[in-house]
Scaffold this motif. Sequence first.
Motif, PDB file in Angstrom:
ATOM      1  N   TRP B  80       3.510  11.637  14.601  1.00 57.54           N
ATOM      2  CA  TRP B  80       2.743  10.650  13.824  1.00 57.54           C
ATOM      3  C   TRP B  80       3.324   9.251  14.026  1.00 57.54           C
ATOM      4  O   TRP B  80       2.600   8.284  14.249  1.00 57.54           O
ATOM      5  N   ARG B  81       4.652   9.169  13.986  1.00 55.36           N
ATOM      6  CA  ARG B  81       5.313   7.870  14.170  1.00 55.36           C
ATOM      7  C   ARG B  81       5.097   7.343  15.589  1.00 55.36           C
ATOM      8  O   ARG B  81       4.876   6.157  15.795  1.00 55.36           O
ATOM      9  N   ASN B  84       1.601   6.039  15.793  1.00 54.46           N
ATOM     10  CA  ASN B  84       1.301   4.857  14.986  1.00 54.46           C
ATOM     11  C   ASN B  84       2.243   3.676  15.259  1.00 54.46           C
ATOM     12  O   ASN B  84       2.068   2.602  14.697  1.00 54.46           O
ATOM     13  N   SER B  88       4.974   1.506  11.779  1.00 52.28           N
ATOM     14  CA  SER B  88       4.527   2.408  10.713  1.00 52.28           C
ATOM     15  C   SER B  88       5.704   2.941   9.897  1.00 52.28           C
ATOM     16  O   SER B  88       5.525   3.523   8.833  1.00 52.28           O
ATOM     17  N   GLU B  93       5.497   4.930   4.229  1.00 49.20           N
ATOM     18  CA  GLU B  93       5.435   6.332   4.647  1.00 49.20           C
ATOM     19  C   GLU B  93       5.559   7.287   3.462  1.00 49.20           C
ATOM     20  O   GLU B  93       5.354   8.487   3.604  1.00 49.20           O
TER      21      GLU B  93
END
Lengths: 212, 212
Positions: B80-81, B84, B88, B93
């Motif tokens: 995910w990081r 993004n 992000s 978070e």
Amino acid sequence: MLGDVLLITEKHLKAGEAIIEHILKHRKPKMMIAISGESGSGKTELAHVVAKGLRKHGIMAKPLHIDNYYRIHPLERTEWRKNNGIDKVVGPGEYDWDTLNRNIKEFKQGISSTGPCVDLVTEQIDQLTTDYSGIDMLIIDGLYAIKTDNVDVRVFIELTYHETKKAQVVRGKEPQNEYRMAVLEKEHQEVQALKPSADILIGMDYSFRLAK
Amino acid sequence: MLNDRITVTAKHEQAADVVIEYLADKLRPKFIITIGGEVGSGKSTLAYALAHKFKKQGVRSKIVDLDDFYKISPLERKSWRRANGIESVGPDEYDWGKIIHVINDFYENNVSVMPCVDLITDYVDEISTNFEGVDMMIINGLYATKISQSDLRIFIELTYDETKEAQIFGDKEEMTAFRKQILEREHEMVQGLKKGCDLFFDFDALVDKYHL
């Protein structure tokens, strides 16, 4: 269990590796491993390193700590034991095996499961919900863990409380006193009675050997 | 957090004593302590040492780890990081709505349901706690001191390089180039919170914290 302090050392890692090797040889779906031994013998540490080590082999293992399943609340246990007689009540009967067996059944079914989880800091019993759909294996640890039904590998740590008194003090879990010693002696008798059913023995020096 | 490994040293004990002395005439019912600082700086260890000392004084405290409140689960966070971008990474978070909800449950003596990461499986379990009778909440996490309800804000100093090594020794996450970038970004953001804090500690992490 929340707020537990683990003292993981080289010996746990070494014994853990040998247990993992054995598990990999006998691997099956939804496998159950149980680790028994006396108070302070390193059950939780061993369960931790085995579960963690199995991840490297693509196996998702979850430790399940039987001390979460005491029927009598931590804050009331000492008085309850004294009132009922340490010799009479200390033993497997102190645990809520029905709830434990329900949680194990839910693990086998791969569904969500809720069970007790003691917070050692607040001394409260929280409720822990785990989704067992992605969990391949349970590593159950507790004094009488190898008594649990349908266990695939039974591990017994031979260290007795006589050798681990020091570990108890270091861990600082409970003050050493006469009551505690009487409990340890009764637990010692109950735990040692389970030894013949073990598949794997972890020796006084944490060496690994097969029982049969 | 389930299966977190905590090693309390004399330094943490001493720091806890300082906090308790500082709070001697400031404590009131339903008190909230927040502990901020970088990854591997000793936040959860100080939380644990503090909670135990308070317990001896009859103050019951619940430790809450902010890392349980990430919006993205541990198993998905890395990708995910990456998807993004480094921007992000930061306080956004975390699920602050959920955190505020738990704080309100604490104030109102409710039963509260919180996420709880199992550090062995990396799955997010759920824990249900009854806040009735819980006097204090000790919240630790990178950005914990941002919480406006904090009655005391503690900041733990640690330079980036020390964190990096602690990471390796701590074995929580392996070090990669992207991980390094994340730590640098977290470092900046955490340092930005320092000025609002009440007490500061530096455990000089590497000396004796990780004894493996």
